[in-house]
Write a protein that holds these residues in place. Structure first.
Motif, PDB file in Angstrom:
ATOM      1  N   LEU A 400       0.871  -1.179   0.000  1.00  0.00           N
ATOM      2  CA  LEU A 400       0.000   0.000   0.000  1.00  0.00           C
ATOM      3  C   LEU A 400       0.906   1.226   0.000  1.00  0.00           C
ATOM      4  N   ASP A 401       0.643   2.158  -0.913  1.00  0.00           N
ATOM      5  CA  ASP A 401       1.498   3.333  -1.042  1.00  0.00           C
ATOM      6  C   ASP A 401       0.602   4.557  -1.252  1.00  0.00           C
ATOM      7  N   GLN A 402       0.549   5.416  -0.242  1.00  0.00           N
ATOM      8  CA  GLN A 402      -0.316   6.594  -0.302  1.00  0.00           C
ATOM      9  C   GLN A 402       0.510   7.850  -0.571  1.00  0.00           C
ATOM     10  N   ALA A 403       0.196   8.527  -1.672  1.00  0.00           N
ATOM     11  CA  ALA A 403       0.848   9.798  -1.966  1.00  0.00           C
ATOM     12  C   ALA A 403       0.247  10.885  -1.090  1.00  0.00           C
ATOM     13  N   LEU A 404       1.104  11.742  -0.526  1.00  0.00           N
ATOM     14  CA  LEU A 404       0.682  12.816   0.360  1.00  0.00           C
ATOM     15  C   LEU A 404       1.016  14.173  -0.255  1.00  0.00           C
ATOM     16  N   LYS A 405       0.719  15.227   0.473  1.00  0.00           N
ATOM     17  CA  LYS A 405       1.026  16.563  -0.008  1.00  0.00           C
ATOM     18  C   LYS A 405       2.528  16.810   0.013  1.00  0.00           C
ATOM     19  N   ASN A 406       2.925  17.825  -0.735  1.00  0.00           N
ATOM     20  CA  ASN A 406       4.324  18.252  -0.782  1.00  0.00           C
ATOM     21  C   ASN A 406       5.247  17.127  -1.240  1.00  0.00           C
ATOM     22  N   ASN A 407       4.746  16.320  -2.183  1.00  0.00           N
ATOM     23  CA  ASN A 407       5.561  15.272  -2.809  1.00  0.00           C
ATOM     24  C   ASN A 407       6.065  14.223  -1.820  1.00  0.00           C
ATOM     25  N   SER A 408       5.297  13.960  -0.768  1.00  0.00           N
ATOM     26  CA  SER A 408       5.658  12.942   0.207  1.00  0.00           C
ATOM     27  C   SER A 408       4.778  11.718   0.030  1.00  0.00           C
ATOM     28  N   TYR A 409       5.155  10.615   0.647  1.00  0.00           N
ATOM     29  CA  TYR A 409       4.347   9.405   0.569  1.00  0.00           C
ATOM     30  C   TYR A 409       4.624   8.527   1.785  1.00  0.00           C
ATOM     31  N   VAL A 410       3.692   7.638   2.082  1.00  0.00           N
ATOM     32  CA  VAL A 410       3.872   6.655   3.126  1.00  0.00           C
ATOM     33  C   VAL A 410       3.554   5.294   2.524  1.00  0.00           C
ATOM     34  N   SER A 411       4.392   4.283   2.829  1.00  0.00           N
ATOM     35  CA  SER A 411       4.253   2.968   2.216  1.00  0.00           C
ATOM     36  C   SER A 411       4.204   1.877   3.281  1.00  0.00           C
ATOM     37  N   PHE A 412       3.426   0.840   3.008  1.00  0.00           N
ATOM     38  CA  PHE A 412       3.316  -0.339   3.865  1.00  0.00           C
ATOM     39  C   PHE A 412       3.609  -1.571   3.014  1.00  0.00           C
ATOM     40  N   TYR A 413       4.504  -2.449   3.501  1.00  0.00           N
ATOM     41  CA  TYR A 413       4.878  -3.644   2.765  1.00  0.00           C
ATOM     42  C   TYR A 413       4.680  -4.876   3.644  1.00  0.00           C
ATOM     43  N   ASN A 414       4.140  -5.914   3.056  1.00  0.00           N
ATOM     44  CA  ASN A 414       3.999  -7.189   3.736  1.00  0.00           C
ATOM     45  C   ASN A 414       4.517  -8.274   2.808  1.00  0.00           C
ATOM     46  N   THR A 415       5.519  -9.030   3.251  1.00  0.00           N
ATOM     47  CA  THR A 415       6.088 -10.094   2.426  1.00  0.00           C
ATOM     48  C   THR A 415       5.908 -11.435   3.117  1.00  0.00           C
ATOM     49  N   ASN A 416       5.642 -12.477   2.333  1.00  0.00           N
ATOM     50  CA  ASN A 416       5.489 -13.832   2.849  1.00  0.00           C
ATOM     51  C   ASN A 416       6.283 -14.798   1.988  1.00  0.00           C
ATOM     52  N   PHE A 417       6.961 -15.722   2.648  1.00  0.00           N
ATOM     53  CA  PHE A 417       7.740 -16.743   1.964  1.00  0.00           C
ATOM     54  C   PHE A 417       7.397 -18.083   2.598  1.00  0.00           C
ATOM     55  N   ILE A 418       6.791 -18.976   1.822  1.00  0.00           N
ATOM     56  CA  ILE A 418       6.352 -20.273   2.340  1.00  0.00           C
ATOM     57  C   ILE A 418       7.144 -21.366   1.645  1.00  0.00           C
ATOM     58  N   ASN A 419       7.963 -22.074   2.429  1.00  0.00           N
ATOM     59  CA  ASN A 419       8.795 -23.150   1.915  1.00  0.00           C
ATOM     60  C   ASN A 419       8.834 -24.260   2.964  1.00  0.00           C
ATOM     61  N   PRO A 420       8.271 -25.462   2.674  1.00  0.00           N
ATOM     62  CA  PRO A 420       8.324 -26.549   3.652  1.00  0.00           C
ATOM     63  C   PRO A 420       9.769 -26.863   4.031  1.00  0.00           C
ATOM     64  N   ILE A 421       9.934 -27.374   5.224  1.00  0.00           N
ATOM     65  CA  ILE A 421      11.282 -27.722   5.686  1.00  0.00           C
ATOM     66  C   ILE A 421      11.904 -28.703   4.703  1.00  0.00           C
ATOM     67  N   LEU A 422      13.051 -28.309   4.168  1.00  0.00           N
ATOM     68  CA  LEU A 422      13.704 -29.120   3.147  1.00  0.00           C
ATOM     69  C   LEU A 422      14.504 -30.240   3.799  1.00  0.00           C
ATOM     70  N   ASN A 423      14.133 -31.478   3.478  1.00  0.00           N
ATOM     71  CA  ASN A 423      14.860 -32.639   3.964  1.00  0.00           C
ATOM     72  C   ASN A 423      15.220 -33.483   2.747  1.00  0.00           C
ATOM     73  N   ILE A 424      16.439 -33.355   2.255  1.00  0.00           N
ATOM     74  CA  ILE A 424      16.835 -34.000   1.020  1.00  0.00           C
ATOM     75  C   ILE A 424      17.001 -35.508   1.254  1.00  0.00           C
ATOM     76  N   GLN A 425      16.080 -36.262   0.745  1.00  0.00           N
ATOM     77  CA  GLN A 425      16.120 -37.716   0.869  1.00  0.00           C
ATOM     78  C   GLN A 425      15.856 -38.345  -0.484  1.00  0.00           C
ATOM     79  N   PRO A 426      16.439 -39.532  -0.736  1.00  0.00           N
ATOM     80  CA  PRO A 426      16.148 -40.222  -1.996  1.00  0.00           C
ATOM     81  C   PRO A 426      14.676 -40.569  -2.079  1.00  0.00           C
ATOM     82  N   MET A 427      14.157 -40.547  -3.296  1.00  0.00           N
ATOM     83  CA  MET A 427      12.750 -40.888  -3.507  1.00  0.00           C
ATOM     84  C   MET A 427      12.665 -41.984  -4.578  1.00  0.00           C
TER      85      MET A 427
END
Length: 427
Positions: A400-427
């Motif tokens: 979310l990025d809101q432009a304000l007066k006098n060429n200013s802005y306020v930004s909100f960032y939310n990041t998510n990274f989903i990766n199951p626990i890696l257990n390298i085993q033969p299949m």
């Protein structure tokens, strides 16, 4: 993984901006490098160009006069670029999006007049087109492409430029009266002189915030923006270590849809980036990750909202599997690696971005990579097995990025990274 990041920013007070008005026409001009059409006669003139380089703020050596007109389909730009020595105009021929050592003319249009994104349309004195997306965070991105028309003509007292920019090449709000940011550039190569219509002070940070204003455009409707680009790619390779030929193929599709005048949806399904320039090999002895520049078109276009906080590093998506280097250690006697992918396969990626009428920028990004396996072959029995080197992974970001007066802005960032626990085993 969850991260919230907020940014406040602003620019110092800038001088008054120049203004020019566009005139509505009924009969469009012929794009032939000739400004004698009746459509150009009533248009006001933008002139008084100033140097950006080499002597910032001084008047340009040669005069430039620019007119802008429009109809229901496109905006038209006509320019008379005076030069008393037309035989000295640099006209080096180059590839598209490569300016080279040549004179050029260009217009940058900021349809929301918020200094965040401007679309640039440049034509050189040899007729080569360059289109660019200019953002305050990412600089100039020449990988952005649009469909537009241009024609130039060298005459006795200089050279003439005509442009036709369809509204489909722009993104603008659905309002009765438009107010666009406008900057006009001209380069005289033999003087190494770059000039602008509205003064660009090199001591002030930013380029789009130092543009002038374009008035007069009224009652135009954003066109439908929808495109499908399917693809088929095939590869044939011969390794010195094998007697047989290897082959592979990919199928996929890109989609771009303008949901409304402000928001655009971009999707890619099973993309193939095999034609993208590869990275240089870097021997990294530090404890820190090597930062590579993004070269894949999907991750370069329309990402200015995500890039503002400088936390959106797309090269981790589809990167080298985390278990790639561990496969060698798991080989049994008489086994060899027949296939060990160096990149995780991207299944799909989606980005939605745009700005509301109250100048609230909204961006959503999501990408998914599938399970990646290394294939192991027993040289005696010719049996094969697989080892998981990277599991199914999801990458997500919300802005979310809101432009304000006098060429200013306020930004909100939310990041998510989903990766199951890696257990390298033969299949």
């Amino acid at each position: 993984m969850l991260m919230v990041f907020t940014v406040l920013s602003g620019w110092s007070q800038l001088p008054d901006k120049k203004e020019v008005s566009a005139v509505r026409i009924t009969n469009p001009p012929k794009i032939d490098g000739d400004l004698s059409d009746d459509a150009w006669k009533s248009a006001p003139v933008a002139t008084g160009f100033l140097q950006m380089y080499p002597f910032n703020g001084r008047p340009a050596t040669h005069n430039s006069e620019v007119k802008i007109i429009y109809d229901n389909n496109a905006i038209y730009v006509g320019a008379m670029l005076t030069d008393p020595h037309p035989d000295s105009i640099y006209t080096e021929l180059s590839e598209r999006d490569k300016i080279g050592m040549t004179d050029y003319f260009g217009v940058y249009i900021d349809c929301f007049n918020d200094y965040l994104t401007a679309y640039g349309f440049i034509v050189t004195a040899s007729g080569v087109q360059c289109d660019v997306k200019s953002t305050e965070t990412g600089g100039e991105d020449f990988s952005w492409d649009a469909v537009w028309e241009s024609e130039i003509k060298i005459v006795d007292d200089g050279w003439v430029v005509e442009l036709k920019i369809p509204y489909s090449a722009l993104r603008f709000p659905k309002e009765e009266k438009q107010l666009w940011g406008l900057q006009i550039f001209r380069q005289i190569m033999r003087y190494r002189q770059n000039t602008t219509w509205n003064l660009v002070d090199r001591e002030v940070d930013g380029l789009n915030n130092q543009a002038g204003e374009l008035h007069g455009i009224e009652n135009i409707d954003p066109p439908l923006r929808l495109s499908f680009v399917p693809y088929v790619s095939g590869y044939l390779e011969k390794s010195p270590e094998s007697e047989s030929w290897g082959y592979s193929y990919n199928l996929g599709m890109d989609l771009k849809y303008g949901i409304n005048e402000s928001f655009t949806l971009d999707m890619t399904l099973v993309p193939d980036f095999g034609q993208v320039q590869s990275d240089d090999e870097i021997y990294n002895l530090s404890p820190f990750e090597v930062y590579y520049s993004e070269k894949r078109p999907f991750f370069m276009e329309g990402t200015e909202l995500f890039d503002k906080g400088d936390i959106f590093y797309t090269r981790r998506i589809g990167s080298t599997p985390s278990g790639y280097d561990d496969v060698e250690d798991q080989l049994l006697e008489n086994e060899k690696i027949s296939n060990n992918p160096q990149e995780s396969q991207l299944i799909n990626a989606t980005k939605l971005s745009g700005k509301t009428r109250k100048k609230l920028g909204i961006g959503v990004f999501n990408a998914i990579t599938t399970n990646t396996f290394a294939e192991i072959e027993d040289t005696l029995s010719e049996n094969t097995r697989r080892i998981l080197t990277e599991p199914f992974t999801n990458y997500n970001m919300f802005v979310l990025d809101q432009a304000l007066k006098n060429n200013s802005y306020v930004s909100f960032y939310n990041t998510n990274f989903i990766n199951p626990i890696l257990n390298i085993q033969p299949m």
